[in-house]
Design a protein around this motif. Structure first.
Motif, PDB file in Angstrom:
ATOM      1  N   GLU A 176      25.716  38.471 -16.213  1.00 45.85           N
ATOM      2  CA  GLU A 176      25.672  38.019 -17.607  1.00 45.85           C
ATOM      3  C   GLU A 176      24.232  38.075 -18.093  1.00 45.85           C
ATOM      4  N   GLY A 177      24.026  38.649 -19.265  1.00 48.62           N
ATOM      5  CA  GLY A 177      22.677  38.775 -19.797  1.00 48.62           C
ATOM      6  C   GLY A 177      22.673  38.784 -21.313  1.00 48.62           C
ATOM      7  N   ALA A 178      21.491  38.728 -21.909  1.00 45.59           N
ATOM      8  CA  ALA A 178      21.388  38.711 -23.371  1.00 45.59           C
ATOM      9  C   ALA A 178      20.002  39.162 -23.804  1.00 45.59           C
ATOM     10  N   TRP A 179      19.941  39.724 -25.015  1.00 45.18           N
ATOM     11  CA  TRP A 179      18.665  40.047 -25.652  1.00 45.18           C
ATOM     12  C   TRP A 179      18.114  38.804 -26.329  1.00 45.18           C
ATOM     13  N   HIS A 180      16.799  38.735 -26.433  1.00 37.52           N
ATOM     14  CA  HIS A 180      16.121  37.623 -27.114  1.00 37.52           C
ATOM     15  C   HIS A 180      15.014  38.217 -27.980  1.00 37.52           C
ATOM     16  N   TRP A 181      15.039  37.896 -29.278  1.00 36.58           N
ATOM     17  CA  TRP A 181      14.026  38.406 -30.201  1.00 36.58           C
ATOM     18  C   TRP A 181      12.758  37.563 -30.060  1.00 36.58           C
ATOM     19  N   VAL A 182      11.714  38.173 -29.508  1.00 35.91           N
ATOM     20  CA  VAL A 182      10.438  37.499 -29.357  1.00 35.91           C
ATOM     21  C   VAL A 182       9.742  37.386 -30.705  1.00 35.91           C
ATOM     22  N   ASP A 183       9.767  38.471 -31.452  1.00 35.68           N
ATOM     23  CA  ASP A 183       9.262  38.496 -32.823  1.00 35.68           C
ATOM     24  C   ASP A 183       9.928  39.668 -33.539  1.00 35.68           C
ATOM     25  N   ASP A 184       9.410  40.054 -34.693  1.00 39.01           N
ATOM     26  CA  ASP A 184      10.052  41.088 -35.506  1.00 39.01           C
ATOM     27  C   ASP A 184      10.045  42.477 -34.869  1.00 39.01           C
ATOM     28  N   LYS A 185       9.197  42.689 -33.857  1.00 37.75           N
ATOM     29  CA  LYS A 185       9.062  44.026 -33.279  1.00 37.75           C
ATOM     30  C   LYS A 185       9.262  44.066 -31.767  1.00 37.75           C
ATOM     31  N   HIS A 186       9.579  42.921 -31.157  1.00 42.04           N
ATOM     32  CA  HIS A 186       9.733  42.872 -29.702  1.00 42.04           C
ATOM     33  C   HIS A 186      10.992  42.106 -29.317  1.00 42.04           C
ATOM     34  N   VAL A 187      11.798  42.728 -28.439  1.00 44.35           N
ATOM     35  CA  VAL A 187      13.042  42.129 -27.959  1.00 44.35           C
ATOM     36  C   VAL A 187      13.058  42.247 -26.432  1.00 44.35           C
ATOM     37  N   TYR A 199       5.131  37.973 -18.354  1.00 45.99           N
ATOM     38  CA  TYR A 199       6.565  37.750 -18.440  1.00 45.99           C
ATOM     39  C   TYR A 199       6.890  36.339 -17.951  1.00 45.99           C
ATOM     40  N   GLY A 200       6.883  35.408 -18.900  1.00 42.04           N
ATOM     41  CA  GLY A 200       7.284  34.034 -18.600  1.00 42.04           C
ATOM     42  C   GLY A 200       8.712  33.763 -19.029  1.00 42.04           C
ATOM     43  N   ASP A 201       9.484  34.841 -19.200  1.00 39.96           N
ATOM     44  CA  ASP A 201      10.841  34.740 -19.728  1.00 39.96           C
ATOM     45  C   ASP A 201      11.710  33.734 -18.977  1.00 39.96           C
ATOM     46  N   TRP A 202      11.502  33.611 -17.677  1.00 34.34           N
ATOM     47  CA  TRP A 202      12.350  32.745 -16.855  1.00 34.34           C
ATOM     48  C   TRP A 202      12.045  31.265 -17.040  1.00 34.34           C
ATOM     49  N   ASN A 203      11.011  30.937 -17.788  1.00 32.56           N
ATOM     50  CA  ASN A 203      10.697  29.534 -18.056  1.00 32.56           C
ATOM     51  C   ASN A 203      11.499  28.973 -19.219  1.00 32.56           C
ATOM     52  N   MET A 204      12.263  29.816 -19.884  1.00 30.92           N
ATOM     53  CA  MET A 204      13.148  29.366 -20.955  1.00 30.92           C
ATOM     54  C   MET A 204      14.551  29.214 -20.387  1.00 30.92           C
ATOM     55  N   ASN A 205      15.186  28.044 -20.650  1.00 32.62           N
ATOM     56  CA  ASN A 205      16.538  27.848 -20.112  1.00 32.62           C
ATOM     57  C   ASN A 205      17.523  28.791 -20.795  1.00 32.62           C
ATOM     58  N   TRP A 206      18.655  29.003 -20.157  1.00 33.73           N
ATOM     59  CA  TRP A 206      19.599  30.014 -20.604  1.00 33.73           C
ATOM     60  C   TRP A 206      20.145  29.723 -22.004  1.00 33.73           C
ATOM     61  N   ASP A 210      18.684  28.185 -24.526  1.00 35.28           N
ATOM     62  CA  ASP A 210      17.671  28.530 -25.530  1.00 35.28           C
ATOM     63  C   ASP A 210      17.452  30.038 -25.586  1.00 35.28           C
ATOM     64  N   TRP A 211      17.549  30.687 -24.432  1.00 31.17           N
ATOM     65  CA  TRP A 211      17.392  32.139 -24.419  1.00 31.17           C
ATOM     66  C   TRP A 211      18.448  32.810 -25.285  1.00 31.17           C
ATOM     67  N   ARG A 212      19.688  32.386 -25.151  1.00 30.06           N
ATOM     68  CA  ARG A 212      20.765  32.997 -25.931  1.00 30.06           C
ATOM     69  C   ARG A 212      20.615  32.726 -27.419  1.00 30.06           C
ATOM     70  N   GLN A 213      19.966  31.623 -27.769  1.00 28.08           N
ATOM     71  CA  GLN A 213      19.747  31.327 -29.182  1.00 28.08           C
ATOM     72  C   GLN A 213      18.876  32.379 -29.843  1.00 28.08           C
ATOM     73  N   GLY A 214      18.140  33.133 -29.051  1.00 29.18           N
ATOM     74  CA  GLY A 214      17.282  34.173 -29.602  1.00 29.18           C
ATOM     75  C   GLY A 214      17.988  35.481 -29.864  1.00 29.18           C
ATOM     76  N   ARG A 254      31.622  25.918 -29.119  1.00 26.95           N
ATOM     77  CA  ARG A 254      30.619  26.484 -28.242  1.00 26.95           C
ATOM     78  C   ARG A 254      30.068  27.781 -28.847  1.00 26.95           C
ATOM     79  N   SER A 255      28.918  28.174 -28.374  1.00 30.83           N
ATOM     80  CA  SER A 255      28.308  29.412 -28.855  1.00 30.83           C
ATOM     81  C   SER A 255      28.429  30.481 -27.797  1.00 30.83           C
ATOM     82  N   VAL A 256      28.681  31.688 -28.243  1.00 33.01           N
ATOM     83  CA  VAL A 256      28.767  32.817 -27.328  1.00 33.01           C
ATOM     84  C   VAL A 256      27.956  33.963 -27.888  1.00 33.01           C
ATOM     85  N   VAL A 257      27.531  34.841 -27.020  1.00 29.58           N
ATOM     86  CA  VAL A 257      26.811  36.033 -27.442  1.00 29.58           C
ATOM     87  C   VAL A 257      27.756  37.216 -27.371  1.00 29.58           C
TER      88      VAL A 257
END
Length: 415
Positions: free
Chosen positions: A186-197, A379-386, A388-392, A403-406
């Motif tokens: 299971e995985g998901a994209w997360h928008w870091v900013d307007d030009k980076h995912v 890459y500190g991506d793993w410091n964000m819980n799952w 919150d990550w999906r919220q991106g 519930r929320s799903v991606v």
């Protein structure tokens, strides 16, 4: 009762065949309108696009209509671009009109095939080819890292050459970024900013697996004036599950491979005022030799340094490394005396250097320093819980039970 012409044709043929006996043939395949080759229906249908000539506006919907005087109905329409993408559309119940329901791709060639049926049920066909106007602006995606072998913590990155701010446009982009993963991941994209995912799985990648990412955005309309461009795909070969735990309180580093501890190394980390950041970090690269100067990271005065450093494994862009520190061997295993790096003997650093891979996990605990940020310093991506990550993700949506799903349309398991 009035019968339709098609019904009379089929019944009449059956009765005649029965009366003539099994060996006789009254109605051969060529006489049945349902088995005939499609005739040219060019005079019976009309398009709102022009065959040949100048490219047509890609923002204009495609429309096919059956001429009222032709006595035919449209049974099916397929419109396919040069990349094999099919244009979605809708046909009326009467079969008199078909229109596209999604935007056409820009700068491509379409082949449209229209199947029809006349009053006797005989099939007809009409084809049209045309080109669409190019996009005013194109979006190119560059995936990272490069093809190669990586550790289980390596995120996938997508850098856009144009900013995408609108959520609907972001959703289009995200659906076009397809990640092929091992089954059950299971995985998901997360928008870091307007030009980076960034893309990461819920847990670390399975050891010895293959992960690839590609873009299906070429020619796809992202916003009114922007369409997707071609992008180079990337494939990652995931190696062993290597996890390094750096304990700043015990002054020791534990190196695990596939769940087994294979080495414990005495170390020193950042002293007060220069404490090493806590959190999960991903190895960014390795250099046999690095010249480290304090003034390049804002350290001056009596704390400034200029040192040749060997066996340097980088974990942040701001200059945090795991490296050989022969000058602090007396403190390793006992106290923290560095300016933020993790130091060890030259022999231990050489062993670490040989056994660590880009994408491996290095976690620091029990430091009095700040926490590693999720983005911006490696890459500190793993410091964000799952959660919150999906919220991106721009594809996050609420289900009926709250519930929320991606939307996983762009995540495809490898079988």
């Amino acid at each position: 009762m009035k019968h339709s012409p098609r019904l009379w044709t089929v019944v009449g043929c059956s009765l005649l065949a029965a009366s003539l006996g099994a060996g006789a043939t009254a109605c051969g395949p060529g006489d049945n309108p349902l088995s005939a080759r499609p005739y040219d229906a060019g005079d019976a249908v009309a398009f709102n696009q022009v065959q040949g000539g100048r490219p047509v506006d890609h923002n204009r919907p495609l429309e096919v209509t059956a001429k009222a005087a032709g006595g035919v109905r449209i049974t099916d329409v397929t419109a396919v671009d040069s990349l094999g993408h099919r244009l979605a559309g809708e046909l009326t119940a009467k079969g008199d009109r078909w229109h596209s329901t999604t935007a056409m791709a820009a700068g491509t060639r379409y082949t449209v095939t229209v199947n029809t049926e006349n009053e006797r049920g005989a099939p007809g066909r009409r084809r049209l080819t045309f080109e669409t106007t190019p996009a005013k602006k194109v979006l190119k995606v560059t995936f990272g890292p490069q093809d190669g072998k990586y550790g289980v913590g390596q995120p996938i990155t997508a850098e856009l050459d144009e900013a995408v701010k609108d959520r609907a446009a972001r959703a289009v982009v995200e659906r076009g970024l397809v990640v092929d993963t091992p089954p059950g991941v299971e995985g998901a994209w997360h928008w870091v900013d307007d030009k980076h995912v960034h893309f990461r799985p819920k847990e670390y990648w399975p050891a010895h697996s293959t992960v690839s990412v590609r873009s299906n955005l070429e020619g796809v309309r992202i916003s009114k004036d922007m369409h997707g461009a071609a992008s180079k795909p990337v494939t990652l070969q995931i190696g062993d599950r290597v996890e390094v735990l750096t304990d700043a309180a015990s002054h020791h580093l534990t190196f695990k491979r596939n769940g087994e501890v294979i080495n414990t190394i005495p170390i020193t980390t950042g002293k007060p005022g220069f404490s090493t950041r806590n959190g999960v970090k991903v190895v960014l690269g390795k250099q046999y030799f690095v010249r480290m100067r304090g003034d390049t990271v804002g350290i001056g005065g009596s704390e400034n340094y200029d040192l040749p450093v060997y066996y340097a494994t980088r974990v942040t862009w701001s200059g945090e490394y795991v490296h050989a520190a022969p000058w602090s061997v007396g403190s390793q295993g006992y106290e923290n005396v560095s300016h933020g790096c993790t130091g060890m003997s030259t022999g231990n650093a050489a062993w670490f250097f040989e056994n660590i891979t880009e994408g491996d996990i290095v976690q620091v605990v029990n430091s009095i320093g700040e926490d590693m940020p999720a983005f911006g310093n490696g890459y500190g991506d793993w410091n964000m819980n799952w959660k919150d990550w999906r919220q991106g993700s721009a594809l996050l949506k609420d289900t009926q039970d709250g519930r929320s799903v991606v939307d996983q349309a762009r995540l495809r398991p490898r079988v």
